[in-house]
Design an enzyme around this catalytic site. Structure first.
Site, mmCIF file in Angstrom:
data_model
loop_
_atom_site.group_PDB
_atom_site.id
_atom_site.type_symbol
_atom_site.label_atom_id
_atom_site.label_comp_id
_atom_site.label_asym_id
_atom_site.label_seq_id
_atom_site.Cartn_x
_atom_site.Cartn_y
_atom_site.Cartn_z
ATOM 1 N N SER A 140 0.848 -1.192 0.000
ATOM 2 C CA SER A 140 0.000 0.000 0.000
ATOM 3 C C SER A 140 0.889 1.250 0.000
ATOM 4 O O SER A 140 1.736 1.403 -0.872
ATOM 5 C CB SER A 140 -0.940 -0.036 1.218
ATOM 6 O OG SER A 140 -1.931 0.947 1.134
ATOM 7 N N ASP A 312 -8.935 -5.921 -5.115
ATOM 8 C CA ASP A 312 -8.480 -4.673 -4.498
ATOM 9 C C ASP A 312 -8.874 -3.526 -5.414
ATOM 10 O O ASP A 312 -8.199 -3.238 -6.397
ATOM 11 C CB ASP A 312 -6.971 -4.719 -4.295
ATOM 12 C CG ASP A 312 -6.418 -3.471 -3.610
ATOM 13 O OD1 ASP A 312 -7.200 -2.544 -3.337
ATOM 14 O OD2 ASP A 312 -5.203 -3.445 -3.350
ATOM 15 N N HIS A 345 -8.298 -4.907 -0.556
ATOM 16 C CA HIS A 345 -6.975 -4.327 -0.296
ATOM 17 C C HIS A 345 -6.288 -5.009 0.881
ATOM 18 O O HIS A 345 -5.054 -5.132 0.905
ATOM 19 C CB HIS A 345 -7.114 -2.829 -0.041
ATOM 20 C CG HIS A 345 -5.807 -2.114 0.080
ATOM 21 N ND1 HIS A 345 -4.848 -2.163 -0.903
ATOM 22 C CD2 HIS A 345 -5.288 -1.341 1.078
ATOM 23 C CE1 HIS A 345 -3.793 -1.433 -0.535
ATOM 24 N NE2 HIS A 345 -4.038 -0.944 0.665
#
Length: 377
Positions: A140, A312, A345
């Site tokens: 991320s 995601d 995610h």
């Protein structure tokens, strides 16, 4: 570790007399060539693996990935976790005092960017006498830092491992961040960011910000599978199955989100949330090149592993493929894995066997190269 020399920031400001909190795992080899830097995401920290003695529920946030015998094997690698400037888990941030005035920074803490974090991390590595990293790893926002390392210090890392990330945020992502920030700054207890001096915390805003974020980290399939339209037990026991209230918590998903929001508001700092989400928004290495990501990545020299997850939608596979293409345009060595996982995610933190297999195999190859280089030396 304390740093007295000023650190110039992208904004034109600087910060001095700051500290970085870090943890290390494993042992640095004689050649100092087996170090892996782990960069954290929004609400994580330097504590990436293991547990603290005598402390319940103190497991590192990536403990399934990092440790003895794990994909990033600390019997082979010297792993470094660093808490970024502006965070609220030990490194100097808005809740700390300015070294010159003694007053809490609060809203006056300087704006920091991904590039600033990388420069601060490089200073820490200098102090540890580590010139070249075997790898920089992040998921991320941490993946953005790994990418930025390959551009800011192309000769100081051999591998960049970028997981569930993107070369920049989409307008939709920036919009989610802005809604979360507005929830915080409009909380009556925010006081323009100087809530410390008023003896209060903007917990209501933080709760909402976390609820918004948590929705975006999960996939629709996972939310439906985990909660669906299930009602809380107390509601199910009623005659109609609904209270028909505009304010009561009736659905399990509501209860779950409120629980996550309440928990987050107890440990996270509001100014830190604003700083880190802004750093996410600002990151865009292609901007100085007219949006041409291939030109932006031309300076990179590292080998790359990129991993994305099909569900995601916050950092979609499309964004990882953009990076893959830009690297291939520059004839860089790239490995790409697109994992068909249902978790959204959050998949980069979970134990998907295919994902873990990819990571284990890649780091095994890094270790083999480190050992070959050591033997040659």
């Amino acid at each position: 570790m304390r740093f007295d020399a000023p650190l110039p920031l992208q904004s034109g400001a600087s910060i001095h007399g700051y500290s970085l909190t870090y943890e290390t795992y494993g042992a640095l080899n004689a050649e100092r060539s087996n170090a892996v830097l782990v960069c954290h995401a929004l609400n994580a920290s330097h504590h990436v693996a293991g547990v603290y003695a005598g402390q319940a529920k103190s497991e590192g946030w990536w403990d399934n990935m990092i440790g003895p015998g794990k994909p990033v094997d600390t019997d082979k690698f010297f792993v470094i976790g660093v808490n970024n400037l502006g965070s609220c888990f030990g490194s100097t941030g808005p809740m700390h005092a300015h070294p010159d005035t003694g007053a809490v920074y609060g809203a006056n803490f300087p704006v920091v960017t991904v590039e600033d974090w990388v420069n601060a991390q490089a200073r820490l590595l200098d102090a540890l006498r580590i010139q070249t990293l075997a790898a920089v790893l992040g998921g991320s926002l941490g993946g953005m830092q790994a990418l930025s390392w390959s551009l800011q210090y192309p000769d100081r890392l051999r591998h960049a491992v970028v997981v569930a990330s993107a070369p920049s945020l989409t307008a939709e992502n920036i919009a989610f961040n802005e809604v979360a920030r507005r929830a915080i700054v409009t909380d009556p207890d925010f006081h323009g960011g100087n809530f410390y001096a008023n003896g209060v915390l903007p917990k209501r805003g933080l709760r909402i910000a976390r609820m918004i974020g948590h929705i975006t980290y999960l996939s629709d399939d996972v939310m439906n599978e985990k909660f669906g339209r299930a009602l809380k037990d107390a509601v199910q026991a009623s005659a109609t199955g609904y209270k028909y209230s505009t304010q009561d918590v009736e659905f399990q998903i509501e209860s779950y989100l409120r629980y996550q929001g309440d928990k987050f508001a107890e440990y996270f700092d509001a100014n830190t949330y604003l700083l880190i989400t802004r750093a996410l928004d600002y990151f865009d290495p292609a901007k100085p090149f007219g949006g041409d990501l291939s030109r932006a990545l031309a300076v990179a020299r590292a080998k790359f592993l990129l991993v994305s997850f099909t569900t995601d939608w916050r950092f979609s596979p499309k964004r990882s493929r953009e990076m893959v293409k830009a690297l291939l345009d520059n004839r860089r060595e790239v490995t790409y894995a697109e994992i068909d996982a249902p978790h959204g995610h959050d998949a980069f933190l979970l134990d998907d066997a295919r994902y873990m297999g990819v990571m284990r195999s890649y780091f095994h190859s890094i270790d083999a190269a480190v050992n070959r280089a050591g033997a040659d030396a």
